[in-house]
Design a protein around this motif. Structure first.
Motif, PDB file in Angstrom:
ATOM      1  N   ARG A  21       0.845  -1.166   0.147  1.00 39.04           N
ATOM      2  CA  ARG A  21      -0.040  -0.046   0.089  1.00 39.04           C
ATOM      3  C   ARG A  21       1.033   1.063   0.097  1.00 39.04           C
ATOM      4  N   ARG A  22       0.074   2.526  -0.283  1.00 38.38           N
ATOM      5  CA  ARG A  22       0.916   3.769  -0.469  1.00 38.38           C
ATOM      6  C   ARG A  22       2.280   3.900  -1.151  1.00 38.38           C
ATOM      7  N   TRP A  23       2.415   3.033  -2.366  1.00 38.73           N
ATOM      8  CA  TRP A  23       3.375   3.453  -3.353  1.00 38.73           C
ATOM      9  C   TRP A  23       3.188   4.639  -3.729  1.00 38.73           C
ATOM     10  N   PRO A  24       4.184   5.018  -4.361  1.00 37.51           N
ATOM     11  CA  PRO A  24       4.423   6.515  -4.901  1.00 37.51           C
ATOM     12  C   PRO A  24       3.374   7.004  -5.952  1.00 37.51           C
ATOM     13  N   ASP A  25       2.704   8.051  -5.993  1.00 36.28           N
ATOM     14  CA  ASP A  25       2.173   8.499  -7.279  1.00 36.28           C
ATOM     15  C   ASP A  25       3.163   9.177  -8.158  1.00 36.28           C
ATOM     16  N   LEU A  26       3.634   8.537  -9.199  1.00 33.50           N
ATOM     17  CA  LEU A  26       4.734   8.824  -9.840  1.00 33.50           C
ATOM     18  C   LEU A  26       4.319  10.063 -10.831  1.00 33.50           C
ATOM     19  N   PHE A  27       2.742  10.267 -11.249  1.00 35.03           N
ATOM     20  CA  PHE A  27       2.529  11.378 -11.839  1.00 35.03           C
ATOM     21  C   PHE A  27       2.877  12.585 -11.257  1.00 35.03           C
ATOM     22  N   SER A  28       2.261  12.608  -9.964  1.00 31.26           N
ATOM     23  CA  SER A  28       2.577  14.056  -9.167  1.00 31.26           C
ATOM     24  C   SER A  28       4.274  14.312  -8.932  1.00 31.26           C
ATOM     25  N   PHE A  73       5.956  -5.653 -19.175  1.00 31.82           N
ATOM     26  CA  PHE A  73       5.259  -6.444 -18.450  1.00 31.82           C
ATOM     27  C   PHE A  73       5.928  -6.310 -16.979  1.00 31.82           C
ATOM     28  N   VAL A  74       4.812  -6.138 -16.127  1.00 27.70           N
ATOM     29  CA  VAL A  74       5.324  -6.020 -14.690  1.00 27.70           C
ATOM     30  C   VAL A  74       4.175  -6.992 -13.965  1.00 27.70           C
ATOM     31  N   PHE A  75       4.635  -8.174 -13.570  1.00 27.20           N
ATOM     32  CA  PHE A  75       3.822  -9.076 -12.473  1.00 27.20           C
ATOM     33  C   PHE A  75       4.322  -9.070 -11.275  1.00 27.20           C
ATOM     34  N   ASP A  76       3.311  -9.082 -10.430  1.00 31.16           N
ATOM     35  CA  ASP A  76       3.481  -8.995  -8.853  1.00 31.16           C
ATOM     36  C   ASP A  76       2.827 -10.309  -8.272  1.00 31.16           C
ATOM     37  N   LEU A  77       3.519 -11.150  -8.027  1.00 34.42           N
ATOM     38  CA  LEU A  77       3.035 -12.490  -7.776  1.00 34.42           C
ATOM     39  C   LEU A  77       2.756 -12.610  -6.237  1.00 34.42           C
ATOM     40  N   HIS A  78       1.421 -12.845  -5.853  1.00 31.58           N
ATOM     41  CA  HIS A  78       0.852 -12.736  -4.463  1.00 31.58           C
ATOM     42  C   HIS A  78       0.205 -14.251  -4.338  1.00 31.58           C
ATOM     43  N   SER A  88      -7.974   0.860  -6.674  1.00 33.27           N
ATOM     44  CA  SER A  88      -8.594   0.182  -5.743  1.00 33.27           C
ATOM     45  C   SER A  88      -8.838   0.986  -4.401  1.00 33.27           C
ATOM     46  N   GLY A  89      -7.787   2.056  -4.314  1.00 32.18           N
ATOM     47  CA  GLY A  89      -7.805   2.876  -3.259  1.00 32.18           C
ATOM     48  C   GLY A  89      -6.574   2.711  -2.423  1.00 32.18           C
ATOM     49  N   GLY A  90      -5.707   1.686  -2.614  1.00 32.97           N
ATOM     50  CA  GLY A  90      -4.876   1.558  -1.512  1.00 32.97           C
ATOM     51  C   GLY A  90      -3.494   1.768  -1.922  1.00 32.97           C
ATOM     52  N   GLY A  91      -3.249   2.455  -3.358  1.00 37.82           N
ATOM     53  CA  GLY A  91      -1.843   2.652  -3.624  1.00 37.82           C
ATOM     54  C   GLY A  91      -0.912   1.458  -3.762  1.00 37.82           C
ATOM     55  N   SER A  92      -1.611   0.346  -4.460  1.00 39.29           N
ATOM     56  CA  SER A  92      -0.667  -0.948  -4.478  1.00 39.29           C
ATOM     57  C   SER A  92      -0.031  -1.020  -5.624  1.00 39.29           C
ATOM     58  N   PHE A  93       1.199  -1.716  -5.420  1.00 41.34           N
ATOM     59  CA  PHE A  93       2.406  -1.645  -6.468  1.00 41.34           C
ATOM     60  C   PHE A  93       1.873  -1.957  -7.834  1.00 41.34           C
ATOM     61  N   ASP A  94       0.957  -2.675  -8.243  1.00 46.57           N
ATOM     62  CA  ASP A  94       0.218  -3.077  -9.359  1.00 46.57           C
ATOM     63  C   ASP A  94      -0.279  -1.927 -10.059  1.00 46.57           C
ATOM     64  N   MET A 120      -1.159   2.708 -22.573  1.00 46.29           N
ATOM     65  CA  MET A 120      -0.816   1.878 -21.443  1.00 46.29           C
ATOM     66  C   MET A 120       0.541   1.134 -21.479  1.00 46.29           C
ATOM     67  N   ALA A 121       1.670   1.968 -21.423  1.00 45.23           N
ATOM     68  CA  ALA A 121       3.023   1.257 -21.619  1.00 45.23           C
ATOM     69  C   ALA A 121       3.360   0.109 -20.997  1.00 45.23           C
ATOM     70  N   SER A 122       2.971  -0.105 -19.787  1.00 48.48           N
ATOM     71  CA  SER A 122       3.329  -1.431 -18.954  1.00 48.48           C
ATOM     72  C   SER A 122       1.937  -2.211 -18.736  1.00 48.48           C
ATOM     73  N   ALA A 123       2.001  -3.444 -19.127  1.00 48.59           N
ATOM     74  CA  ALA A 123       0.983  -4.373 -18.688  1.00 48.59           C
ATOM     75  C   ALA A 123       1.344  -5.077 -17.460  1.00 48.59           C
ATOM     76  N   THR A 124       0.590  -4.641 -16.409  1.00 47.72           N
ATOM     77  CA  THR A 124       0.822  -4.865 -15.142  1.00 47.72           C
ATOM     78  C   THR A 124      -0.303  -5.319 -14.321  1.00 47.72           C
ATOM     79  N   ALA A 125       0.261  -6.553 -13.542  1.00 52.57           N
ATOM     80  CA  ALA A 125      -1.037  -7.161 -12.841  1.00 52.57           C
ATOM     81  C   ALA A 125      -0.321  -7.860 -11.550  1.00 52.57           C
ATOM     82  N   THR A 126      -1.280  -8.050 -10.583  1.00 60.01           N
ATOM     83  CA  THR A 126      -0.993  -9.057  -9.448  1.00 60.01           C
ATOM     84  C   THR A 126      -1.481 -10.388  -9.781  1.00 60.01           C
TER      85      THR A 126
END
Length: 380
Positions: free
Chosen positions: A105-112, A166-171, A208-214, A235-241
């Motif tokens: 949670r609370r990963w940076p807002d890169l746009f800002s 491609f950025v895949f975060d395995l949980h 989703s409200g939490g600032g998650s990595f994906d 959408m240059a990075s296909a990102t998923a959990t």
């Protein structure tokens, strides 16, 4: 060809404390695409680590044979800091013990962070814009002065992941079927990933409200596009959990099969130059995350489930009972818990003692649920 093991020391927050962070960089340095794979951001979730344990030798052999068409960063244990947190013989790998903040949670807002670097600089060339955004992110990361070991870790992960296609975060969940979280813009593009994984559900949300990595990179490109109408910003990075079942499902047979399936996806996308074989038949299609009910206990009690994982239920159907632990009928009374939507039972809580408000089950529906739309969608 390259198969590099990297070890980065993370300076600790107390005297003498240093944590080694180990990961791998694999494949041609000049590859046109990049794949970032990581597991155990929640450090107590290890099915993904088992998947990458089985995938790494496959990638190493493919690299030796010159079959890799992408550059891979593989972080099988992306949160070594969380591995050290124990209390009363229990591993607390989901939260930073010092701050109480969920590691996902609370990963940076890169746009800002980079908005001012982009003002007036985007062009009519899509590739130019993507490179400009990635360079701005890289510059911002390099300029940071981390104040803690956790900030060091996050900046290192972002440095490796921000320019990947491609950025895949395995949980994993608590007790669950395989499923995916991703952005709505990436579906049906990632339907092939869902098919290869054998996903029982693909849940989509722009925020989703939490600032998650994906959501870090999708939010970046989405916000840049909205702030620059008329300029091509993909959408240059296909990102998923990727949620690999439940916490206790750390077995070789699962890990080996899941690695072969992930390998199949990578091959079909021409990231590895070999035949993947036939893609598995789809088991599900994407649904909005706000159509998924998080069933909660409205009073404390002992949970007795009435339904199994993968079972389809209807609105109003009893899906569990709460056995009273106090009051005039303590240990005798049972209160049914009802589903509020039609759908698939995707996950259940392993802990059967539920305090008031505890989430005990997720039911995947198709129609957004009143009260969920626009709300905080995560469980914690």
């Amino acid at each position: 060809m390259a198969f590099e093991r990297k070890v980065v020391p993370l300076k600790g927050d107390t005297p003498g404390a240093v944590t080694e962070f180990t990961y791998y960089v694999i494949g041609p340095r000049d590859a046109p695409e990049k794949v970032h794979l990581q597991a155990a951001l929640h450090a107590d979730e290890h099915p993904g680590t088992m998947v990458l344990h089985h995938l790494l030798p496959m990638l190493r052999q493919a690299d030796d044979q010159g079959l890799l068409r992408a550059r891979f960063t593989v972080m099988p244990l992306v949160n070594p800091l969380g591995m050290a947190t124990f209390a009363l013989r229990r591993h607390i790998g989901r939260y930073d013990a010092n701050t109480g903040i969920n590691f996902n949670r609370r990963w940076p807002d890169l746009f800002s962070a980079i908005r001012s670097q982009l003002n007036g600089r985007l062009s009519d060339d899509e590739r130019f814009n993507v490179n400009l955004i990635r360079k701005a992110v890289s510059n911002w990361i390099d300029a940071q002065q981390p104040r803690s070991a956790n900030e060091q870790l996050r900046l290192l992960v972002l440095k490796e992941a921000h320019d990947a296609e491609f950025v895949f975060d395995l949980h994993c969940d608590d007790d669950s079927l395989i499923h995916i979280f991703t952005s709505p813009e990436l579906m049906p593009e990632l339907q092939d990933l869902a098919d290869w994984m054998g996903a029982a559900a693909t849940l989509t949300a722009a925020d989703s409200g939490g600032g998650s990595f994906d959501e870090v990179l999708p939010q970046l490109y989405r916000k840049v596009a909205l702030a620059n109408p008329g300029k091509p910003v993909p959408m240059a990075s296909a990102t998923a959990t990727l949620e690999y079942r439940g916490q206790s499902d750390v077995f070789d047979h699962f890990g080996a099969d899941d690695a072969r399936r992930l390998w199949g996806f990578l091959c079909e996308r021409n990231l590895i130059d070999t035949d993947p074989g036939a893609r598995p038949a789809p088991l599900s299609e994407a649904t909005p995350f706000d159509a998924t009910e998080i069933v909660r206990a409205d009073r404390p009690g002992l949970v007795a489930y009435r339904v199994e994982l993968g079972e389809r239920v209807t609105k109003g159907q009893p899906v569990a009972d709460l056995i009273a632990l106090d009051g005039p009928e303590a240990f005798m009374a049972r209160t049914p818990i009802l589903a509020t939507t039609d759908g698939l039972v995707l996950s259940r809580a392993m802990a059967k003692y539920a305090p008031r408000g505890a989430g005990i089950m997720k039911i995947v529906g198709k129609t957004p649920i009143s009260g969920r739309k626009g709300a905080y969608l995560l469980e914690d």
